[in-house]
Design a protein around this motif. Structure first.
Motif, PDB file in Angstrom:
ATOM      1  N   LEU A 193       0.849  -1.302  -0.033  1.00  0.00           N
ATOM      2  CA  LEU A 193       0.019   0.245  -0.050  1.00  0.00           C
ATOM      3  C   LEU A 193       0.906   1.322  -0.230  1.00  0.00           C
ATOM      4  O   LEU A 193       0.316   2.391  -0.703  1.00  0.00           O
ATOM      5  N   ASN A 194       2.034   1.262   0.721  1.00  0.00           N
ATOM      6  CA  ASN A 194       2.875   2.375   0.735  1.00  0.00           C
ATOM      7  C   ASN A 194       3.468   2.510  -0.739  1.00  0.00           C
ATOM      8  O   ASN A 194       3.682   3.628  -1.002  1.00  0.00           O
ATOM      9  N   THR A 195       3.833   1.615  -1.304  1.00  0.00           N
ATOM     10  CA  THR A 195       4.041   1.676  -2.618  1.00  0.00           C
ATOM     11  C   THR A 195       3.168   2.292  -3.558  1.00  0.00           C
ATOM     12  O   THR A 195       3.506   3.052  -4.630  1.00  0.00           O
ATOM     13  N   LEU A 196       1.853   1.898  -3.543  1.00  0.00           N
ATOM     14  CA  LEU A 196       0.791   2.117  -4.523  1.00  0.00           C
ATOM     15  C   LEU A 196       0.232   3.531  -4.231  1.00  0.00           C
ATOM     16  O   LEU A 196      -0.393   4.268  -4.897  1.00  0.00           O
ATOM     17  N   LEU A 197       0.078   3.978  -2.700  1.00  0.00           N
ATOM     18  CA  LEU A 197      -0.430   5.202  -2.433  1.00  0.00           C
ATOM     19  C   LEU A 197       0.319   6.406  -1.674  1.00  0.00           C
ATOM     20  O   LEU A 197       1.483   5.540  -1.271  1.00  0.00           O
ATOM     21  N   VAL A 198       0.168   7.562  -1.761  1.00  0.00           N
ATOM     22  CA  VAL A 198       0.926   8.561  -1.125  1.00  0.00           C
ATOM     23  C   VAL A 198       0.905   8.369   0.399  1.00  0.00           C
ATOM     24  O   VAL A 198      -0.185   8.656   1.005  1.00  0.00           O
ATOM     25  N   GLU A 199       1.959   8.117   1.303  1.00  0.00           N
ATOM     26  CA  GLU A 199       1.859   8.039   2.747  1.00  0.00           C
ATOM     27  C   GLU A 199       2.022   9.605   3.172  1.00  0.00           C
ATOM     28  O   GLU A 199       2.801  10.088   2.864  1.00  0.00           O
ATOM     29  N   GLU A 200       1.367   9.761   4.372  1.00  0.00           N
ATOM     30  CA  GLU A 200       1.534  10.977   5.057  1.00  0.00           C
ATOM     31  C   GLU A 200       1.643  10.798   6.336  1.00  0.00           C
ATOM     32  O   GLU A 200       0.476  11.165   7.073  1.00  0.00           O
ATOM     33  N   GLN A 248      -1.453   7.571  21.160  1.00  0.00           N
ATOM     34  CA  GLN A 248      -1.406   7.727  19.857  1.00  0.00           C
ATOM     35  C   GLN A 248       0.060   8.199  19.454  1.00  0.00           C
ATOM     36  O   GLN A 248       0.066   9.399  19.651  1.00  0.00           O
ATOM     37  N   TYR A 249       0.733   7.398  18.541  1.00  0.00           N
ATOM     38  CA  TYR A 249       2.028   8.226  18.073  1.00  0.00           C
ATOM     39  C   TYR A 249       2.033   8.252  16.722  1.00  0.00           C
ATOM     40  O   TYR A 249       3.242   8.759  16.239  1.00  0.00           O
ATOM     41  N   SER A 250       0.992   8.400  15.898  1.00  0.00           N
ATOM     42  CA  SER A 250       1.239   8.956  14.622  1.00  0.00           C
ATOM     43  C   SER A 250      -0.097   9.412  14.204  1.00  0.00           C
ATOM     44  O   SER A 250      -1.215   9.302  14.978  1.00  0.00           O
ATOM     45  N   GLU A 251      -0.152  10.158  13.132  1.00  0.00           N
ATOM     46  CA  GLU A 251      -1.385  10.891  12.675  1.00  0.00           C
ATOM     47  C   GLU A 251      -1.071  11.141  11.473  1.00  0.00           C
ATOM     48  O   GLU A 251       0.086  11.273  10.784  1.00  0.00           O
ATOM     49  N   HIS A 293      -3.700   8.554   3.825  1.00  0.00           N
ATOM     50  CA  HIS A 293      -3.077   7.352   4.314  1.00  0.00           C
ATOM     51  C   HIS A 293      -2.113   7.508   5.205  1.00  0.00           C
ATOM     52  O   HIS A 293      -1.041   8.239   4.881  1.00  0.00           O
ATOM     53  N   TYR A 294      -1.851   6.678   6.253  1.00  0.00           N
ATOM     54  CA  TYR A 294      -0.645   6.852   7.008  1.00  0.00           C
ATOM     55  C   TYR A 294      -0.354   5.454   7.925  1.00  0.00           C
ATOM     56  O   TYR A 294      -1.324   4.661   7.672  1.00  0.00           O
ATOM     57  N   ARG A 295       0.566   5.468   8.607  1.00  0.00           N
ATOM     58  CA  ARG A 295       0.918   4.391   9.444  1.00  0.00           C
ATOM     59  C   ARG A 295       0.295   4.593  10.718  1.00  0.00           C
ATOM     60  O   ARG A 295       1.137   5.690  11.589  1.00  0.00           O
ATOM     61  N   LEU A 296      -0.559   3.893  11.244  1.00  0.00           N
ATOM     62  CA  LEU A 296      -1.329   4.003  12.473  1.00  0.00           C
ATOM     63  C   LEU A 296      -0.497   3.229  13.588  1.00  0.00           C
ATOM     64  O   LEU A 296      -0.003   2.266  13.572  1.00  0.00           O
ATOM     65  N   ARG A 297      -0.105   3.970  14.782  1.00  0.00           N
ATOM     66  CA  ARG A 297       0.459   3.325  15.886  1.00  0.00           C
ATOM     67  C   ARG A 297       0.012   3.952  17.014  1.00  0.00           C
ATOM     68  O   ARG A 297      -0.173   5.025  17.577  1.00  0.00           O
ATOM     69  N   GLN A 298      -0.713   2.961  17.955  1.00  0.00           N
ATOM     70  CA  GLN A 298      -1.408   3.235  18.982  1.00  0.00           C
ATOM     71  C   GLN A 298      -1.224   2.135  20.167  1.00  0.00           C
ATOM     72  O   GLN A 298      -0.928   1.053  19.838  1.00  0.00           O
ATOM     73  N   VAL A 299      -1.102   2.420  21.327  1.00  0.00           N
ATOM     74  CA  VAL A 299      -0.922   1.706  22.632  1.00  0.00           C
ATOM     75  C   VAL A 299      -2.295   1.728  23.484  1.00  0.00           C
ATOM     76  O   VAL A 299      -2.534   3.012  23.517  1.00  0.00           O
ATOM     77  N   VAL A 335       0.017  -2.286  29.452  1.00  0.00           N
ATOM     78  CA  VAL A 335      -0.317  -1.902  27.881  1.00  0.00           C
ATOM     79  C   VAL A 335      -1.248  -3.564  27.915  1.00  0.00           C
ATOM     80  O   VAL A 335      -0.895  -4.658  28.180  1.00  0.00           O
ATOM     81  N   ALA A 336      -2.332  -3.311  27.131  1.00  0.00           N
ATOM     82  CA  ALA A 336      -3.452  -4.379  26.765  1.00  0.00           C
ATOM     83  C   ALA A 336      -3.111  -4.607  25.427  1.00  0.00           C
ATOM     84  O   ALA A 336      -3.458  -5.886  25.113  1.00  0.00           O
ATOM     85  N   GLU A 337      -2.746  -3.592  24.520  1.00  0.00           N
ATOM     86  CA  GLU A 337      -2.706  -3.883  23.031  1.00  0.00           C
ATOM     87  C   GLU A 337      -1.808  -2.888  22.345  1.00  0.00           C
ATOM     88  O   GLU A 337      -1.931  -1.760  22.868  1.00  0.00           O
ATOM     89  N   ARG A 338      -0.912  -3.294  21.438  1.00  0.00           N
ATOM     90  CA  ARG A 338      -0.019  -2.498  20.528  1.00  0.00           C
ATOM     91  C   ARG A 338      -0.513  -2.341  19.391  1.00  0.00           C
ATOM     92  O   ARG A 338      -0.800  -3.609  18.547  1.00  0.00           O
ATOM     93  N   ILE A 339      -1.047  -1.549  18.582  1.00  0.00           N
ATOM     94  CA  ILE A 339      -1.684  -1.517  17.401  1.00  0.00           C
ATOM     95  C   ILE A 339      -0.745  -1.024  16.328  1.00  0.00           C
ATOM     96  O   ILE A 339      -0.369   0.201  16.473  1.00  0.00           O
ATOM     97  N   SER A 340      -0.684  -1.516  15.097  1.00  0.00           N
ATOM     98  CA  SER A 340       0.112  -0.945  14.063  1.00  0.00           C
ATOM     99  C   SER A 340      -0.333  -1.604  12.839  1.00  0.00           C
ATOM    100  O   SER A 340      -0.326  -2.670  12.630  1.00  0.00           O
ATOM    101  N   TYR A 341      -0.741  -0.605  11.811  1.00  0.00           N
ATOM    102  CA  TYR A 341      -1.053  -0.887  10.426  1.00  0.00           C
ATOM    103  C   TYR A 341      -1.036   0.023   9.683  1.00  0.00           C
ATOM    104  O   TYR A 341      -0.912   1.267  10.172  1.00  0.00           O
ATOM    105  N   PHE A 342      -0.940  -0.041   8.254  1.00  0.00           N
ATOM    106  CA  PHE A 342      -1.117   1.231   7.443  1.00  0.00           C
ATOM    107  C   PHE A 342      -2.624   1.269   6.954  1.00  0.00           C
ATOM    108  O   PHE A 342      -3.205   0.550   6.586  1.00  0.00           O
ATOM    109  N   TYR A 343      -2.979   2.685   7.584  1.00  0.00           N
ATOM    110  CA  TYR A 343      -4.374   2.996   7.482  1.00  0.00           C
ATOM    111  C   TYR A 343      -4.590   3.731   6.124  1.00  0.00           C
ATOM    112  O   TYR A 343      -4.125   4.522   5.764  1.00  0.00           O
ATOM    113  N   VAL A 344      -5.571   3.435   5.515  1.00  0.00           N
ATOM    114  CA  VAL A 344      -6.152   3.803   4.151  1.00  0.00           C
ATOM    115  C   VAL A 344      -7.184   4.732   4.334  1.00  0.00           C
ATOM    116  O   VAL A 344      -8.214   3.902   4.888  1.00  0.00           O
ATOM    117  N   ASP A 345      -7.207   5.881   3.947  1.00  0.00           N
ATOM    118  CA  ASP A 345      -8.450   6.647   4.047  1.00  0.00           C
ATOM    119  C   ASP A 345      -9.152   6.825   2.753  1.00  0.00           C
ATOM    120  O   ASP A 345      -8.485   7.238   1.947  1.00  0.00           O
TER     121      ASP A 345
END
Length: 122
Positions: A38-45, A90-93, A99-105, A112-122
């Motif tokens: 997705l990062n290759t196909l879309l513009v990440e910000e 939240q460590y990213s926005e 489109h961006y790389r989502l980082r949440q704890v 810590v109950a959960e660490r979330i990370s993925y490429f978010y497509v808007d």
């Protein structure tokens, strides 16, 4: 028969290569191969918090205290309470809501109950 052996060998080598690649590149551990594609196909910000790094984020494990998280990766961009007993960091926005790389704890009872990370497509 030789064609089948060559095909199986090439598949096996590809799987080994992809596994090794994922172990060596931290962002693949966080966003997976779909995030790479997705990062290759879309513009990440993505805007990350001041002290953020992929390696530091990978050090965050379930059961750590909030203080341990802050010591490793620093202050989040945003902190909120989605539920009464849950704190979220939240460590990213995305500055322009794209489109961006989502980082949440997520923390429950200050751990810590959960660490979330993925490429978010808007």
């Amino acid at each position: 028969m030789k064609k089948i052996k060559n095909f199986v060998l090439s598949i096996l080598l590809t799987v080994i290569f992809l596994f090794a690649l994922k172990q060596l590149i931290p962002v693949l551990n966080l966003d997976g191969y779909s995030g790479l594609l997705l990062n290759t196909l879309l513009v990440e910000e993505t805007k990350f918090s001041e002290n953020y790094s992929h390696k530091k984020f990978l050090k965050i494990k379930e059961g750590m205290t909030k203080e341990e998280v802050l010591k490793i990766i620093g202050n989040p961009i945003v902190e909120w309470n989605p539920q009464n007993d849950i704190d979220a960091l939240q460590y990213s926005e995305s500055p322009s809501s794209t489109h961006y790389r989502l980082r949440q704890v997520y923390l429950k009872d200050n751990k810590v109950a959960e660490r979330i990370s993925y490429f978010y497509v808007d």
